[in-house]
Design a protein around this motif. Structure first.
Motif, PDB file in Angstrom:
ATOM      1  N   LEU A  60       0.246  -1.268   0.185  1.00 23.48           N
ATOM      2  CA  LEU A  60      -0.299  -0.669  -0.019  1.00 23.48           C
ATOM      3  C   LEU A  60       1.318   1.015   0.215  1.00 23.48           C
ATOM      4  O   LEU A  60       1.060   2.652  -0.727  1.00 23.48           O
ATOM      5  CB  LEU A  60      -1.215  -0.514   1.160  1.00 23.48           C
ATOM      6  CG  LEU A  60      -1.694   0.922   1.250  1.00 23.48           C
ATOM      7  CD1 LEU A  60      -3.063   1.842   0.106  1.00 23.48           C
ATOM      8  CD2 LEU A  60      -2.685   1.128   2.234  1.00 23.48           C
ATOM      9  N   PHE A  61       1.489   1.472   1.492  1.00 25.33           N
ATOM     10  CA  PHE A  61       2.183   2.212   1.390  1.00 25.33           C
ATOM     11  C   PHE A  61       3.790   2.937  -0.268  1.00 25.33           C
ATOM     12  O   PHE A  61       4.105   3.791   0.282  1.00 25.33           O
ATOM     13  CB  PHE A  61       2.824   2.736   2.610  1.00 25.33           C
ATOM     14  CG  PHE A  61       2.000   3.367   3.414  1.00 25.33           C
ATOM     15  CD1 PHE A  61       1.495   4.244   3.668  1.00 25.33           C
ATOM     16  CD2 PHE A  61       1.830   1.936   4.372  1.00 25.33           C
ATOM     17  CE1 PHE A  61       0.494   4.768   5.006  1.00 25.33           C
ATOM     18  CE2 PHE A  61       0.590   1.882   5.118  1.00 25.33           C
ATOM     19  CZ  PHE A  61      -0.236   2.958   5.431  1.00 25.33           C
ATOM     20  N   GLY A  62       4.189   1.615  -0.692  1.00 24.98           N
ATOM     21  CA  GLY A  62       4.844   1.408  -1.730  1.00 24.98           C
ATOM     22  C   GLY A  62       4.200   2.097  -3.461  1.00 24.98           C
ATOM     23  O   GLY A  62       5.148   2.895  -3.849  1.00 24.98           O
ATOM     24  N   ARG A  63       2.873   1.943  -2.403  1.00 28.01           N
ATOM     25  CA  ARG A  63       2.525   1.826  -4.543  1.00 28.01           C
ATOM     26  C   ARG A  63       1.861   3.436  -4.488  1.00 28.01           C
ATOM     27  O   ARG A  63       2.176   4.314  -6.204  1.00 28.01           O
ATOM     28  CB  ARG A  63       1.057   1.732  -5.018  1.00 28.01           C
ATOM     29  CG  ARG A  63       0.532   1.680  -5.745  1.00 28.01           C
ATOM     30  CD  ARG A  63      -0.533   0.697  -6.655  1.00 28.01           C
ATOM     31  NE  ARG A  63      -1.206   0.868  -7.877  1.00 28.01           N
ATOM     32  CZ  ARG A  63      -1.592  -0.365  -8.262  1.00 28.01           C
ATOM     33  NH1 ARG A  63      -1.447  -1.621  -8.079  1.00 28.01           N
ATOM     34  NH2 ARG A  63      -1.420  -0.178  -9.892  1.00 28.01           N
ATOM     35  N   TYR A  64       1.368   3.993  -3.092  1.00 28.58           N
ATOM     36  CA  TYR A  64      -0.022   4.899  -2.876  1.00 28.58           C
ATOM     37  C   TYR A  64       1.176   6.480  -2.096  1.00 28.58           C
ATOM     38  O   TYR A  64       2.153   5.972  -1.339  1.00 28.58           O
ATOM     39  CB  TYR A  64      -0.498   5.801  -2.649  1.00 28.58           C
ATOM     40  CG  TYR A  64      -1.464   4.401  -3.403  1.00 28.58           C
ATOM     41  CD1 TYR A  64      -1.803   5.321  -4.549  1.00 28.58           C
ATOM     42  CD2 TYR A  64      -1.782   3.539  -2.911  1.00 28.58           C
ATOM     43  CE1 TYR A  64      -2.298   3.913  -5.532  1.00 28.58           C
ATOM     44  CE2 TYR A  64      -2.767   2.737  -3.382  1.00 28.58           C
ATOM     45  CZ  TYR A  64      -3.019   3.040  -4.966  1.00 28.58           C
ATOM     46  OH  TYR A  64      -4.267   2.188  -5.556  1.00 28.58           O
ATOM     47  N   ASP A  65       2.045   7.397  -2.516  1.00 27.11           N
ATOM     48  CA  ASP A  65       3.170   8.576  -2.708  1.00 27.11           C
ATOM     49  C   ASP A  65       2.126   9.194  -1.161  1.00 27.11           C
ATOM     50  O   ASP A  65       2.925   9.625  -0.153  1.00 27.11           O
ATOM     51  CB  ASP A  65       2.886   9.626  -3.233  1.00 27.11           C
ATOM     52  CG  ASP A  65       3.677   9.106  -4.033  1.00 27.11           C
ATOM     53  OD1 ASP A  65       4.621   8.208  -4.399  1.00 27.11           O
ATOM     54  OD2 ASP A  65       3.898  10.115  -5.082  1.00 27.11           O
ATOM     55  N   ASP A  66       1.266   9.115  -0.830  1.00 25.21           N
ATOM     56  CA  ASP A  66       0.394   9.961   0.486  1.00 25.21           C
ATOM     57  C   ASP A  66      -0.927   9.423   0.767  1.00 25.21           C
ATOM     58  O   ASP A  66      -1.649   8.752   0.075  1.00 25.21           O
ATOM     59  CB  ASP A  66       0.491  10.947   0.385  1.00 25.21           C
ATOM     60  CG  ASP A  66      -0.212  11.982  -0.287  1.00 25.21           C
ATOM     61  OD1 ASP A  66      -0.986  10.794  -1.259  1.00 25.21           O
ATOM     62  OD2 ASP A  66       0.521  13.236  -1.183  1.00 25.21           O
ATOM     63  N   PHE A  67      -1.676   9.823   1.711  1.00 21.05           N
ATOM     64  CA  PHE A  67      -2.544   9.046   2.319  1.00 21.05           C
ATOM     65  C   PHE A  67      -4.230   9.918   1.255  1.00 21.05           C
ATOM     66  O   PHE A  67      -5.006   9.604   0.703  1.00 21.05           O
ATOM     67  CB  PHE A  67      -3.151   9.886   3.718  1.00 21.05           C
ATOM     68  CG  PHE A  67      -2.788   8.968   4.664  1.00 21.05           C
ATOM     69  CD1 PHE A  67      -2.096   8.197   4.806  1.00 21.05           C
ATOM     70  CD2 PHE A  67      -1.964   9.833   5.641  1.00 21.05           C
ATOM     71  CE1 PHE A  67      -1.516   7.342   5.743  1.00 21.05           C
ATOM     72  CE2 PHE A  67      -1.013   9.504   6.515  1.00 21.05           C
ATOM     73  CZ  PHE A  67      -1.264   8.360   6.652  1.00 21.05           C
ATOM     74  N   ALA A  68      -3.528  11.103   0.742  1.00 20.14           N
ATOM     75  CA  ALA A  68      -4.900  11.754  -0.010  1.00 20.14           C
ATOM     76  C   ALA A  68      -4.355  10.638  -1.568  1.00 20.14           C
ATOM     77  O   ALA A  68      -6.053  10.383  -2.300  1.00 20.14           O
ATOM     78  CB  ALA A  68      -4.062  13.091  -0.680  1.00 20.14           C
ATOM     79  N   ALA A  69      -3.564  10.343  -1.812  1.00 18.20           N
ATOM     80  CA  ALA A  69      -3.288   9.053  -2.763  1.00 18.20           C
ATOM     81  C   ALA A  69      -4.270   8.152  -2.661  1.00 18.20           C
ATOM     82  O   ALA A  69      -5.007   7.513  -3.553  1.00 18.20           O
ATOM     83  CB  ALA A  69      -1.848   9.201  -3.599  1.00 18.20           C
TER      84      ALA A  69
END
Length: 233
Positions: A67-76
């Motif tokens: 999850l955190f490897g694919r998306y840059d931040d919580f907004a994404a």
């Protein structure tokens, strides 16, 4: 199930007996001196705890990394296409439900804060109010809320997972017929605030190492003193 009444003094005795069987719990070593220092850490704790629902720790770690490897931040993460998010966290199991819960939670936080992905506002709330806010998000139950509030904010909320619930029933800390919500309420009431985290950790360890669901190993001082389950008789 033990029928002897539980009060604060007896809970302290249980804690001490578990420490003697295992070792003292060092909260700082596990969670750091001030886990609230980073504004987004509480949100990450919430997201990770949602991922951990009804799945082994190893798969939680894989899903969190993905999850955190694919998306840059919580907004994404909040803005991600639902199907894409489901595929990203599929290893966590129940991915469709968990993806929806994560995006609902992030949306609720953003709306509450006026745009920030931070749970810092919960720190100033009374414990019951903070728990009510979190459990007001569909898919965030008492265990998930208690993990975030106790592990991240140090609030006196006992997270009742399968091990804590099983051992607590066998020891008579909670009634045999109590629902999971009732188990949370009963433990929050009887366990002294400063012992909630260490007792949580110790009950989990005892549930894993001795008081397992099947074939429990009751040949230990704690079970001898507090338990009369079918494996102890």
């Amino acid at each position: 199930m033990s029928t002897q009444a539980w009060d604060e003094a007896r809970v302290r005795e249980l804690h001490d007996a578990l420490v003697s069987l295992y070792e003292p719990v060092d909260r700082v070593a596990e969670h750091g001196a001030d886990p609230t220092a980073e504004p987004g850490e509480g949100v990450r704790q919430l997201v990770t705890t949602i991922l951990s629902q009804n799945v082994a720790d190893a798969n939680t770690s894989r899903a969190t990394e993905a999850l955190f490897g694919r998306y840059d931040d919580f907004a994404a993460i909040e803005a991600a296409a639902h199907d894409e998010l489901v595929e990203t966290i599929r290893v966590a199991g129940l991915a469709n439900q968990k993806a929806a819960r994560i995006q609902r939670a992030l949306g609720a936080i953003r709306e509450e804060t006026g745009g920030a992905y931070s749970l810092a506002f919960l720190d100033a709330m009374a414990t019951d109010d903070a728990k009510a806010w979190l459990t007001g998000i569909k898919g965030v139950g008492p265990k998930t809320a208690s993990v975030v509030l106790n592990f991240h904010f140090g609030k006196p909320t006992m997270a009742v997972d399968t091990h804590v619930e099983r051992v607590s029933r066998r020891f008579g800390l909670v009634p045999e017929s109590a629902s999971n919500q009732a188990a949370h309420d009963a433990l929050d009431e009887v366990v002294p605030d400063e012992l909630i985290y260490p007792l949580h950790v110790l009950l989990i360890r005892h549930g894993r190492e001795c008081c397992s669901a099947r074939g429990a190993d009751c040949d230990n001082a704690v079970c001898a003193a507090y338990c009369d389950c079918e494996f102890c008789l």
